[in-house]
Design a protein around this motif. Structure first.
Motif, PDB file in Angstrom:
ATOM      1  N   MET A  91      -1.463 -22.685  10.495  1.00 47.37           N
ATOM      2  CA  MET A  91       0.067 -23.120  10.367  1.00 47.37           C
ATOM      3  C   MET A  91       0.704 -22.622   8.927  1.00 47.37           C
ATOM      4  N   GLY A  92       1.686 -22.035   8.920  1.00 45.31           N
ATOM      5  CA  GLY A  92       2.411 -21.867   7.740  1.00 45.31           C
ATOM      6  C   GLY A  92       3.448 -22.644   7.148  1.00 45.31           C
ATOM      7  N   ILE A  93       4.447 -22.323   6.305  1.00 45.73           N
ATOM      8  CA  ILE A  93       5.235 -23.319   5.636  1.00 45.73           C
ATOM      9  C   ILE A  93       6.478 -23.240   6.683  1.00 45.73           C
ATOM     10  N   GLN A  94       7.122 -24.396   6.664  1.00 42.12           N
ATOM     11  CA  GLN A  94       8.221 -24.717   7.512  1.00 42.12           C
ATOM     12  C   GLN A  94       9.574 -24.497   6.678  1.00 42.12           C
ATOM     13  N   GLY A  95      10.612 -23.857   7.297  1.00 42.88           N
ATOM     14  CA  GLY A  95      11.799 -23.529   6.827  1.00 42.88           C
ATOM     15  C   GLY A  95      12.814 -23.436   7.760  1.00 42.88           C
ATOM     16  N   THR A  96      14.137 -23.194   7.359  1.00 43.49           N
ATOM     17  CA  THR A  96      15.262 -23.051   8.061  1.00 43.49           C
ATOM     18  C   THR A  96      15.836 -21.725   7.889  1.00 43.49           C
ATOM     19  N   ILE A  97      16.321 -21.201   9.267  1.00 42.05           N
ATOM     20  CA  ILE A  97      16.611 -19.769   9.096  1.00 42.05           C
ATOM     21  C   ILE A  97      18.177 -19.823   9.775  1.00 42.05           C
ATOM     22  N   HIS A  98      19.012 -19.230   9.267  1.00 40.97           N
ATOM     23  CA  HIS A  98      20.520 -18.854   9.662  1.00 40.97           C
ATOM     24  C   HIS A  98      20.377 -17.939  10.891  1.00 40.97           C
ATOM     25  N   SER A  99      20.064 -16.886  10.518  1.00 36.34           N
ATOM     26  CA  SER A  99      20.382 -15.585  11.277  1.00 36.34           C
ATOM     27  C   SER A  99      19.132 -14.562  10.882  1.00 36.34           C
ATOM     28  N   ILE A 100      19.102 -13.555  11.806  1.00 32.14           N
ATOM     29  CA  ILE A 100      18.231 -12.390  11.567  1.00 32.14           C
ATOM     30  C   ILE A 100      18.984 -11.114  11.934  1.00 32.14           C
ATOM     31  N   GLU A 101      18.808 -10.144  10.840  1.00 32.30           N
ATOM     32  CA  GLU A 101      19.159  -8.642  11.198  1.00 32.30           C
ATOM     33  C   GLU A 101      18.101  -8.016  11.293  1.00 32.30           C
ATOM     34  N   THR A 102      17.781  -7.244  12.410  1.00 28.65           N
ATOM     35  CA  THR A 102      16.593  -6.421  12.396  1.00 28.65           C
ATOM     36  C   THR A 102      16.781  -4.808  12.047  1.00 28.65           C
ATOM     37  N   PHE A 103      17.999  -4.501  11.844  1.00 28.75           N
ATOM     38  CA  PHE A 103      18.156  -3.252  11.408  1.00 28.75           C
ATOM     39  C   PHE A 103      19.302  -2.984  10.259  1.00 28.75           C
ATOM     40  N   GLY A 104      19.019  -3.674   9.276  1.00 25.23           N
ATOM     41  CA  GLY A 104      19.893  -3.954   7.880  1.00 25.23           C
ATOM     42  C   GLY A 104      19.877  -2.535   7.091  1.00 25.23           C
ATOM     43  N   THR A 105      21.048  -2.260   6.758  1.00 22.16           N
ATOM     44  CA  THR A 105      21.225  -0.942   5.792  1.00 22.16           C
ATOM     45  C   THR A 105      21.723  -1.348   4.559  1.00 22.16           C
ATOM     46  N   LEU A 106      22.004  -2.306   4.311  1.00 25.84           N
ATOM     47  CA  LEU A 106      23.113  -2.975   3.033  1.00 25.84           C
ATOM     48  C   LEU A 106      22.362  -3.780   2.289  1.00 25.84           C
ATOM     49  N   ASP A 107      21.164  -4.329   2.434  1.00 27.94           N
ATOM     50  CA  ASP A 107      20.298  -5.054   1.506  1.00 27.94           C
ATOM     51  C   ASP A 107      19.192  -4.722   1.056  1.00 27.94           C
ATOM     52  N   GLY A 108      19.181  -3.477   0.309  1.00 30.41           N
ATOM     53  CA  GLY A 108      18.167  -3.316  -0.196  1.00 30.41           C
ATOM     54  C   GLY A 108      17.808  -1.774   0.132  1.00 30.41           C
ATOM     55  N   PRO A 109      16.872  -1.001  -0.366  1.00 28.55           N
ATOM     56  CA  PRO A 109      16.622   0.567   0.275  1.00 28.55           C
ATOM     57  C   PRO A 109      16.127   0.678   1.653  1.00 28.55           C
ATOM     58  N   GLY A 110      16.527   1.744   2.260  1.00 27.09           N
ATOM     59  CA  GLY A 110      16.044   2.111   3.570  1.00 27.09           C
ATOM     60  C   GLY A 110      16.575   0.858   4.662  1.00 27.09           C
ATOM     61  N   ILE A 111      15.855   1.239   5.972  1.00 24.12           N
ATOM     62  CA  ILE A 111      16.047   0.200   6.831  1.00 24.12           C
ATOM     63  C   ILE A 111      15.345  -0.951   6.596  1.00 24.12           C
ATOM     64  N   ARG A 112      15.915  -2.220   6.947  1.00 21.31           N
ATOM     65  CA  ARG A 112      15.413  -3.513   6.613  1.00 21.31           C
ATOM     66  C   ARG A 112      15.538  -4.567   7.414  1.00 21.31           C
ATOM     67  N   GLY A 129      21.222 -28.822  10.665  1.00 25.97           N
ATOM     68  CA  GLY A 129      21.890 -28.087  12.064  1.00 25.97           C
ATOM     69  C   GLY A 129      21.121 -26.967  12.566  1.00 25.97           C
ATOM     70  N   LYS A 130      19.857 -26.510  12.024  1.00 29.18           N
ATOM     71  CA  LYS A 130      18.999 -25.450  12.715  1.00 29.18           C
ATOM     72  C   LYS A 130      17.565 -25.959  12.801  1.00 29.18           C
ATOM     73  N   PRO A 131      17.010 -25.737  13.965  1.00 32.34           N
ATOM     74  CA  PRO A 131      15.708 -25.966  14.098  1.00 32.34           C
ATOM     75  C   PRO A 131      14.714 -25.330  12.909  1.00 32.34           C
ATOM     76  N   THR A 132      13.617 -25.693  12.630  1.00 31.16           N
ATOM     77  CA  THR A 132      12.586 -25.295  11.582  1.00 31.16           C
ATOM     78  C   THR A 132      11.930 -23.944  11.960  1.00 31.16           C
ATOM     79  N   SER A 133      11.378 -23.260  11.336  1.00 31.36           N
ATOM     80  CA  SER A 133      10.769 -22.264  11.592  1.00 31.36           C
ATOM     81  C   SER A 133       9.481 -22.225  10.854  1.00 31.36           C
ATOM     82  N   ASP A 134       8.401 -21.538  11.345  1.00 32.18           N
ATOM     83  CA  ASP A 134       7.103 -21.628  10.722  1.00 32.18           C
ATOM     84  C   ASP A 134       6.912 -20.051  10.066  1.00 32.18           C
ATOM     85  N   SER A 135       6.600 -19.975   8.746  1.00 34.74           N
ATOM     86  CA  SER A 135       6.154 -18.898   8.019  1.00 34.74           C
ATOM     87  C   SER A 135       5.483 -17.755   8.748  1.00 34.74           C
ATOM     88  N   ASP A 136       4.465 -18.440   9.265  1.00 37.61           N
ATOM     89  CA  ASP A 136       3.449 -17.352  10.114  1.00 37.61           C
ATOM     90  C   ASP A 136       4.152 -16.729  11.305  1.00 37.61           C
TER      91      ASP A 136
END
Length: 255
Positions: A1-22, A47-54
C-alpha cells in the motif's frame, strides 16, 4: 500500500506543463488565494476521495508509451501541500524511467518541500510578484517561501522554468517587469521564463462557488503589452516562452 493523497483531476496528454507530452496530476489543496486563479475549486483540501500512490503510478505507467519522451508533472492546486504523496509518486515514476516535473508556487516552507525539490527532475516555479506587498495583495501570502524555493533550486543546481502571470494594472507594468527580469538574470538554474497572459475564463467558477471575483473589470493584455514584456526579459539574456494562460485551465478529467 502506498501513500494516501487527494487528486483534483488528471490530464493524460498535457503539452503545457514541462517538456514533451506529459501525464499531469492536479493535486487538491492550495494555501494561496490568487485573485486571478482560474481553478478556485482546487483550493480546499476536502471534497475529493483519497487516492493511493501505488494505484496512481499504476495508472501513469499505463500511458508509458505516450509519455516516454515527455514525462509526469505534478501540479495543483499546490502539490507541495501534500509533500509525502507527491514525493512517493515522483520517486516511483523516476524508478520507472520517467522524467518528473513539479508545477508549484513555492508557497510551502522549505522544511516541508525540500525532499520533493531534491527528488524531482524539473521545477516549474510561479513567482506571483517580486514585490512582497503586491504579492500579498494578489494572493493572500507574501513571496518569502517562493524566493527561498528559487534560492534552494539555485543552490542544488535544480533546473527551473520560471512562470509569471501578466496581469494588467498589477504585474503587467514596465518597471516591475524590468526589476523582475534583472533579478532572474542572476539565477543560472533558470532555463527559461514562461510568461502567462492573464485571462478571466475561470470567473464562472468563482460565481459557482459564491466567491467575489475582484478582477472582473481588468482587461486582457494587448499584443503590444505582451511584446513589451517579452522584450524586457529577452534583453536580460533570458529565454522567453509566451504561453496562453487560457489553455492552462484545469478542465481535465476528475480523479
Amino acid at each position: 500500500m502506498g501513500i494516501q493523497g487527494t487528486i483534483h483531476s488528471i490530464e493524460t496528454f498535457g503539452t503545457l506543463d514541462g517538456p514533451g507530452i506529459r501525464y499531469v496530476l492536479f493535486l487538491q489543496g492550495c494555501s494561496l488565494r490568487c485573485r486571478f486563479c482560474h481553478n478556485p475549486d482546487t483550493w480546499a483540501m476536502g471534497g475529493k476521495p483519497t487516492s493511493d500512490s501505488d494505484e496512481v503510478v499504476k495508472g501513469i505507467l499505463s500511458y508509458r508509451s505516450f509519455i516516454k519522451k515527455g514525462g509526469v508533472t505534478l501540479s495543483g492546486g499546490e502539490p507541495l501541500r501534500q509533500p509525502e504523496f507527491a514525493l512517493d509518486i515522483i520517486n516511483k515514476c523516476k524508478k520507472a524511467g520517467l522524467h518528473t516535473a513539479l508545477d508549484t508556487a513555492g508557497s510551502v516552507p522549505l522544511e516541508r518541500s525540500r525532499a520533493v525539490l531534491d527528488a524531482v527532475d524539473l521545477v516549474l516555479l510561479d513567482i506571483k510578484s517580486l514585490d512582497d506587498r503586491q504579492c500579498f495583495s494578489l494572493t493572500g501570502q507574501g513571496n518569502a517561501n517562493t524566493l527561498a524555493t528559487l534560492e534552494y533550486c539555485q543552490a542544488i543546481g535544480k533546473p527551473v522554468w520560471l512562470r509569471h502571470v501578466l496581469v494588467p494594472q498589477w504585474t503587467l507594468d514596465r518597471q516591475r517587469l524590468e526589476k523582475l527580469a534583472l533579478f532572474l538574470k542572476g539565477y543560472s538554474c533558470i532555463e527559461k521564463v514562461e510568461l502567462l497572459p492573464y485571462h478571466a475564463m475561470g470567473q464562472y467558477k468563482w460565481e459557482q462557488l459564491n466567491l467575489d471575483y475582484s478582477l472582473k473589470d481588468v482587461p486582457e493584455p494587448t499584443e503590444k503589452e505582451l511584446g513589451m514584456a517579452k522584450k524586457l526579459f529577452e534583453e536580460q539574456g533570458l529565454e522567453v516562452l509566451m504561453t496562453s494562460f487560457a489553455t492552462k485551465e484545469k478542465t481535465a478529467k476528475v480523479g
